[in-house]
Structure formats: structure tokens, C-alpha cells
Design a protein around this motif. Structure first.
Motif, PDB file in Angstrom:
ATOM      1  N   PRO A 161       0.825  -1.202   0.000  1.00 53.70           N
ATOM      2  CA  PRO A 161       0.000   0.000   0.000  1.00 53.70           C
ATOM      3  C   PRO A 161       0.856   1.248   0.000  1.00 53.70           C
ATOM      4  CG  PRO A 161      -0.210  -1.192   2.084  1.00 53.70           C
ATOM      5  CD  PRO A 161       0.691  -1.989   1.202  1.00 53.70           C
ATOM      6  N   ARG A 162       0.382   2.276  -0.649  1.00 47.49           N
ATOM      7  CA  ARG A 162       1.133   3.526  -0.695  1.00 47.49           C
ATOM      8  C   ARG A 162       1.369   4.040   0.709  1.00 47.49           C
ATOM      9  NH1 ARG A 162       3.047   7.556  -3.672  1.00 47.49           N
ATOM     10  NH2 ARG A 162       3.240   9.454  -2.466  1.00 47.49           N
ATOM     11  N   THR A 163       2.589   4.445   0.952  1.00 57.33           N
ATOM     12  CA  THR A 163       2.926   4.985   2.269  1.00 57.33           C
ATOM     13  C   THR A 163       2.178   6.286   2.489  1.00 57.33           C
ATOM     14  OG1 THR A 163       4.778   6.104   1.275  1.00 57.33           O
ATOM     15  CG2 THR A 163       5.217   4.004   2.327  1.00 57.33           C
ATOM     16  N   SER A 187      -0.797   6.411   3.627  1.00 57.63           N
ATOM     17  CA  SER A 187      -2.232   6.185   3.650  1.00 57.63           C
ATOM     18  C   SER A 187      -2.680   5.872   5.074  1.00 57.63           C
ATOM     19  CB  SER A 187      -2.596   5.030   2.715  1.00 57.63           C
ATOM     20  OG  SER A 187      -1.937   3.862   3.091  1.00 57.63           O
ATOM     21  N   SER A 188      -3.960   6.084   5.300  1.00 58.04           N
ATOM     22  CA  SER A 188      -4.476   5.917   6.656  1.00 58.04           C
ATOM     23  C   SER A 188      -4.471   4.448   7.050  1.00 58.04           C
ATOM     24  CB  SER A 188      -5.880   6.501   6.752  1.00 58.04           C
ATOM     25  OG  SER A 188      -6.684   5.986   5.725  1.00 58.04           O
ATOM     26  N   THR A 206      -8.253   1.831  12.130  1.00 62.17           N
ATOM     27  CA  THR A 206      -9.022   2.936  11.569  1.00 62.17           C
ATOM     28  C   THR A 206     -10.159   3.342  12.490  1.00 62.17           C
ATOM     29  OG1 THR A 206      -8.615   1.938   9.436  1.00 62.17           O
ATOM     30  CG2 THR A 206     -10.176   3.764   9.519  1.00 62.17           C
ATOM     31  N   ILE A 211      -5.933  13.691   8.362  1.00 62.47           N
ATOM     32  CA  ILE A 211      -6.078  12.769   7.248  1.00 62.47           C
ATOM     33  C   ILE A 211      -6.975  13.443   6.220  1.00 62.47           C
ATOM     34  CG2 ILE A 211      -7.076  10.568   6.491  1.00 62.47           C
ATOM     35  CD1 ILE A 211      -6.217   9.349   9.115  1.00 62.47           C
ATOM     36  N   GLU A 265      -6.965  11.737  -0.909  1.00 64.29           N
ATOM     37  CA  GLU A 265      -7.895  11.025  -0.031  1.00 64.29           C
ATOM     38  C   GLU A 265      -7.225   9.845   0.675  1.00 64.29           C
ATOM     39  OE1 GLU A 265     -11.562  10.008  -1.971  1.00 64.29           O
ATOM     40  OE2 GLU A 265     -11.963   8.360  -0.554  1.00 64.29           O
ATOM     41  N   GLY A 266      -7.369   9.819   1.984  1.00 65.66           N
ATOM     42  CA  GLY A 266      -6.858   8.708   2.770  1.00 65.66           C
ATOM     43  C   GLY A 266      -5.417   8.883   3.216  1.00 65.66           C
ATOM     44  N   GLU A 267      -4.726   9.921   2.704  1.00 62.70           N
ATOM     45  CA  GLU A 267      -3.329  10.129   3.099  1.00 62.70           C
ATOM     46  C   GLU A 267      -3.261  11.092   4.275  1.00 62.70           C
ATOM     47  OE1 GLU A 267      -1.551   9.203  -1.350  1.00 62.70           O
ATOM     48  OE2 GLU A 267      -1.481  11.244  -0.583  1.00 62.70           O
ATOM     49  N   CYS A 268      -2.213  10.956   5.091  1.00 63.70           N
ATOM     50  CA  CYS A 268      -2.174  11.753   6.310  1.00 63.70           C
ATOM     51  C   CYS A 268      -0.976  12.687   6.331  1.00 63.70           C
ATOM     52  CB  CYS A 268      -2.184  10.855   7.527  1.00 63.70           C
ATOM     53  SG  CYS A 268      -1.114   9.475   7.403  1.00 63.70           S
ATOM     54  N   ARG A 310      -1.919   7.011  -8.156  1.00 60.99           N
ATOM     55  CA  ARG A 310      -2.634   7.326  -6.917  1.00 60.99           C
ATOM     56  C   ARG A 310      -4.103   7.616  -7.144  1.00 60.99           C
ATOM     57  NH1 ARG A 310       1.634  11.599  -4.460  1.00 60.99           N
ATOM     58  NH2 ARG A 310       0.215  11.774  -2.691  1.00 60.99           N
TER      59      ARG A 310
END
Lengths: 236, 236
Positions: free
Chosen positions: B22-24, B26-27, B33, B63, B88-91, B171
Motif C-alpha cells: 500500500p502507498r505509504t 495512507s491511513s 481505523t 487525514i 484522499e486517505g493520506e495523512c 494514486r
DNA sequence: CGATTGGTTGACCGAGATCAATGGACGTGG
DNA sequence: CCACGTCCATTGATCTCGGTCAACCAATCG
């Protein structure tokens, strides 16, 4: 109010002043050090030795005991970038990915202390202070990386060199006023996104302007103000 | 064997394939969660609104719920660099320094979920999985930052643009084959260490070469191979 | 409908890259 | 000790990629 330890580093007006915030990436203080010491083994490596290669599986983390280490990324056409120089007391190889995306190499003859990652993880699980230190260390490296992006993307060659010299001066002991430069000009270029000739020209220009004096493997700062104004750093 | 999630991103041969890693940034997944959700409050912000300023004290972490956020560093002479775009979903805002060294701004109208740092720290203390996730997230951002240093220091304008488009494509959801580009050309330039005119020229050149088709606020990839070879990425 | 914002394109310039030559420091072997 | 080779630093000459300045256009919004 200082903005970050990076900014702080460059704001220091003269050699000898203790930084308000310890440089990120340095080894943990106090009791945490002792717990860590027992886990590591010290290894000597020759100049230009590869501590690990780009693409190797990541088994170990390290702290520099003596000397200078570089983190290197290369493209297959030979273009090279040095993401970080590491000096005594600074640590590397704490990133979590299973495979190294940078090589680690000895700039000069070095001694490094090696830790098994599993030992590091166990220590973090058992000692919240160490876990906290590790997170802050990673966080500090991230802030430094962001500052370096600004440098690589937006600063001129002359600004980069002045900033680099100030950073080296800040990190060195500098007892005798001579700041050591362990790495060759080519490495300085690869660290700053410049060719070695450009790095060289910027250095000799600073010398001609009486801001620095170049020595065998190092330099002396003659005019701190000239250097800081050349670096054009943000001082919040 | 993939070398890192960064490399992985660019190696993906076509839109729609799920990344192996998963992309670093991300939540966190699963139960983590849920614990986090309860702690945060969702806020809406207008396009170009400042979520926090460079130099502000750091009270919160975020986030992205919807839209795109940019992390911005500026020099007093106006030179600007964007260290990161967040979707979206990245922090963001999980770095530990007490003072922000980047501003965070809404690229478009966005919704973000805000967390008190003390709540984040408490959760990390009580839930080892969350602590682990946070460390890996920071570590992933550090690896991405190192990759970006290589780009900013050593890649040509054309390589940077091709790499950027592939990253955006990777992404995005990309249901209809059009990859959205929420940010103006100037932001793309500031992200890649280029002037907006240079970014623009590189984009139109790719379009003339039938590698992409530029759309209103996005683009379509016509020739994936042309784009990847242009990007000149390392694929280990 | 004018005003504003963002995108595109052209003409020209310059910082830094590239290519090349030289010289000094150092190490090694005779 | 000296001759030679290697590595690195320095400097010059030239070139080029990307920056700079400027004009123009399209879309959006009062």
C-alpha cells in the motif's frame, strides 16, 4: 522561536555555541544509550567500502562510531545522488522497508556499530523512551529531507555550497577552527545536485571573496556573516 | 522483488492493478481505523485555504477525507517548494517537531479530518499496532522524500514531468481513464523544482508525441510505455 | 460583458553542465 | 631516494537546458 533543528543549525552565529535542539539523527541520550550499547557490535570498514547495497534486504541498523558514511542512490545511467552524510553519533538504517533503497558507503575509514533490527524492535517494545526517541529521530530526518528538497529544487549553486559549509561547520567539533571535509568534491556535488566542477568553482569563489580559506581536507570560516548571507537561509 | 513502494508505484504497468504494497502515508487499515475515526473531527476548507502556516505551533495531525492538500515551504524572496501533495486517505502533520516547517494548504475545496496530537500519542501508547503503523508511515514518507531528492537533484525536466504523471495516475481512482490534476501548473512546477512554463512545455511535448492527452483538469495516458521510458525510473 | 485567473507559446538569456587540460599530493616499486 | 601512476582539485572554453520576460488566449465569474 526556532522553527526546527535544521533552521537552528544554520542560524548559529559562531563556532562553539551549543544548539538549543540536538541535531536529529543523533544517537539516544542517557539511559537509552546504555540499553542500546549492549545490543550492538562495532565494525571497522575501509574507505569506500559498501556497508550495504541498494536493493539489499534490510537486516541491520547502524550508528556511526567514527568517520563519515554516505547514503547513495544511483540511476543505471550512472547519475548519482547522496541523500545524507552521517557523522559520529548519527544513525542510519532505521527505516522500516524490507529492502534498502539507498546504498550505505564509508566515505573514509570508519567504525560503525551494527544492531539487529529485531533487537531494535524488541527494545522499542520494552522501552517507551526508546520508541519515542526512534520516532523523533525518523521525524527529524523527514524534516531535514524536506529542507533539502527546497535546496535541491530552488536554491542556486552558490547558496547550496554556502549552506553545505555552514551545516558541516555546525556538525563538526571544530576545536582548531578548521572544519574537516571528509568527502571529495564529487560527493559534495552529488549531495547538492551539482557537478563537481560547479562545486569546486563555488568553493574557490568563496575563498577569493575571503569568506573561507580552503585547507587540505577541510576549510576555515573567515567571514561567518558573508557565508550566512550567501546561504540565504530562512531564519524564523 | 520490488525495492520499495515508491519504485513499485512507477513500475505498475496499467491503471487498475492493485499495488502489492500500500502507498505509504495512507491511513491505517482495519481496526486501527475505527479507533482513530472516533478521535477526529471532519472539517471543510475552501480552495487555497491555509490549514496551518509555516512557523505555527503544531497542535494537530490530519487525514485527507476528500480533495487534495499541498505542503509548502517558502523563502522570503518568494521562491516556493511543494514537498508533498496529499490525496484522499493520506495523512499529514504527524512529524514530531513542535513547530511546523511547512505550510499546509488546500489545493481545491477539501475535507480533512483533524486529530489532536495528544490523542494520537495516547492511541500510539495504548495500541501497539497503531504505533507500528505510525512508524511505518513516517518511514515510508522518508523513503519517498529520498526518491524525490534524486529527482530534484539529478533528473531532467522531461523525466520529472513523466514521473509525476505516472505517480498521479498511480494514486488516482481513474475509473474513466482520465487522471485528475487538481493543482495548477505553477504548483506542478513548484513540486518538481521547475518554472510553470517549463512544466507546461514538457506537458505539451508529451501530448504532441501522443503519449498523453491533456484534458480540462486532468489527462489521459495514451502510451504507457512512452511515458515510463521517458520517466527513466529505476525498476529493480 | 469586462475582469480575473490559469494555460500556452515565442524569443532570448544565463547558470550550470560538459569537455578538456593541467597540476599537486600521495603511494608504490625499483 | 627517485620515477611513475593514480586520484583529486582546479581552471578554461563552450554549449545547452531551463529560466525569464512577454504576449496572447480560453475559461470562469462577478
Amino acid at each position: 522561536m526556532m522553527q526546527s533543528s535544521t533552521q537552528e543549525s544554520f542560524a548559529r552565529p559562531q563556532i562553539g555555541g551549543a544548539p538549543a535542539i540536538p541535531r536529529t539523527g543523533s544517537s539516544p541520550a542517557g539511559g537509552v544509550t546504555l540499553a542500546l550499547q549492549r545490543l550492538g557490535t562495532v565494525i571497522s570498514m575501509d574507505r569506500n567500502a559498501e556497508i550495504w547495497a541498494q536493493g539489499n534486504r534490510a537486516h541491520s541498523s547502524y550508528i556511526v562510531v567514527a568517520g563519515c558514511v554516505r547514503m547513495v542512490k544511483v540511476l543505471e545511467d550512472g547519475r548519482r545522488h547522496i541523500t545524507e552524510f552521517l557523522f559520529e553519533g548519527e544513525c542510519f538504517g532505521f527505516e522500516t522497508p524490507a529492502v534498502h533503497d539507498c546504498a550505505a558507503e564509508a566515505v573514509e575509514d570508519v567504525r560503525v556499530q551494527r544492531f539487529r533490527r529485531s533487537d531494535i524492535d524488541d527494545l522499542a517494545d520494552s522501552d517507551p523512551r526508546f520508541a519515542r526517541w526512534r520516532l523523533e529521530m525518523m521525524s527529524g530526518k523527514l524534516c531535514l529531507a524536506q529542507e533539502r528538497m527546497l535546496t535541491l529544487g530552488r536554491r542556486t549553486a552558490h547558496e547550496r555550497i554556502a549552506e553545505f559549509l555552514l551545516d558541516m561547520a555546525d556538525r563538526a567539533d571544530c576545536t582548531n577552527g578548521i572544519v574537516p571535509l571528509a568527502m571529495p568534491r564529487g560527493d559534495i556535488g552529488d549531495y547538492l545536485g551539482l557537478r563537481l566542477e560547479t562545486a569546486c568553482r563555488a568553493l574557490t569563489l568563496l575563498e577569493r571573496q575571503r569568506a573561507i580559506r580552503l585547507e587540505r581536507n577541510g576549510f576555515a570560516i573567515l567571514d561567518w556573516h558573508a557565508l550566512t548571507s550567501r546561504a540565504n537561509m530562512v531564519m524564523h
